[in-house]
Design an enzyme around this catalytic site. Structure first.
Site, PDB file in Angstrom:
ATOM      1  CG  LEU A  45      -0.980 -10.524  -4.104  1.00 47.84           C
ATOM      2  CD1 LEU A  45      -0.687 -12.059  -4.325  1.00 47.84           C
ATOM      3  CD2 LEU A  45       0.457  -9.811  -4.551  1.00 47.84           C
ATOM      4  CG  ASP A  46      -2.413  -5.452  -8.772  1.00 42.85           C
ATOM      5  OD1 ASP A  46      -2.342  -6.401  -9.488  1.00 42.85           O
ATOM      6  OD2 ASP A  46      -1.284  -4.986  -8.777  1.00 42.85           O
ATOM      7  CB  SER A  47      -7.598  -7.097 -10.077  1.00 50.71           C
ATOM      8  OG  SER A  47      -8.211  -7.889 -11.082  1.00 50.71           O
ATOM      9  CB  SER A  49      -0.363  -9.228  -8.805  1.00 53.04           C
ATOM     10  OG  SER A  49       0.056  -7.842  -9.155  1.00 53.04           O
TER      11      SER A  49
END
Length: 214
Positions: A45-47, A49
């Protein structure tokens, strides 16, 4: 007894999906939990999210979940700016052109998209509710995962992604796990919820020690 352990966490925003980084960022190791050696995230999950992230010290799970013949559904609650029209919903459902790595155009696969009420279990974050800017909550379920795909999809449709929370992978659900929370899941139950049937070979001890970053 299996040598492996399986966890889900509710990844908070502004934390990367890694235990180690050369940058000054928040890491998974800051969670209040003593994970076994070799534990890493399955997928990313990107930062910015939030939500469901799988952690395990079984490195074979990556192939079973993301590189198998049967794609696995992932569901997200997504808050976007302004009101989403029915026309836009249909465009997101049937396929929309996004730009992927390398600069190529890519038409996304059909997916499930619907407008939902704001999920009551999610804590309200700063600047989420502004009287001067309407917003829409969407529930999006897809089986592919291009880099920043959902953010790019809603941007291509003319909306800004304000918040993105992954709530489930197949039948493995985030539930009421609070931000930063950790839950360990028994091995058989873990694979059952992910609808992975050929897991027993992956649960056998691995000859290669440790587990490289995913």
């Amino acid at each position: 007894m299996s040598p492996y352990q399986y966890f889900i966490i509710n990844k908070p925003a502004n934390m990367i999906s890694q235990f180690v980084s050369s940058d000054e960022v928040r890491l998974l190791g800051e969670l209040n939990y003593d994970f076994p050696p070799g534990t890493n995230a399955v997928g990313r999950l990107d930062s910015h999210s939030e939500g469901l992230l799988i952690l395990t010290n079984n490195r074979r799970v990556v192939n079973l979940l993301f590189q198998g013949e049967i794609p696995h559904k992932r569901t997200y609650c997504v808050n976007v700016g302004h009101i989403v029209s029915e026309k836009t919903l249909e465009l997101l459902r049937t396929g929309i052109t996004i730009r992927i790595k390398g600069g190529a155009d890519y038409v996304t696969a059909p997916c499930e998209v619907e407008i939902i009420d704001r999920p009551g279990h999610l804590p309200i974050v700063k600047n989420e509710e502004r009287a001067d800017i309407p917003n829409t909550w969407l529930k999006i379920t897809l089986t592919e995962g291009k880099y920043h795909q959902i953010r790019k999809m809603v941007r291509s449709a003319g909306h800004r992604c304000k918040r993105l929370v992954r709530t489930s992978i197949e039948n493995l659900e985030l539930g009421d796990l609070p931000p930063g929370g950790v839950r360990e899941i028994e091995e058989t139950e873990f694979f059952r919820l992910l609808r992975i049937t050929n897991w027993k070979s992956a649960a056998a001890p691995c000859d290669v020690p440790g587990m490289p970053p995913v």
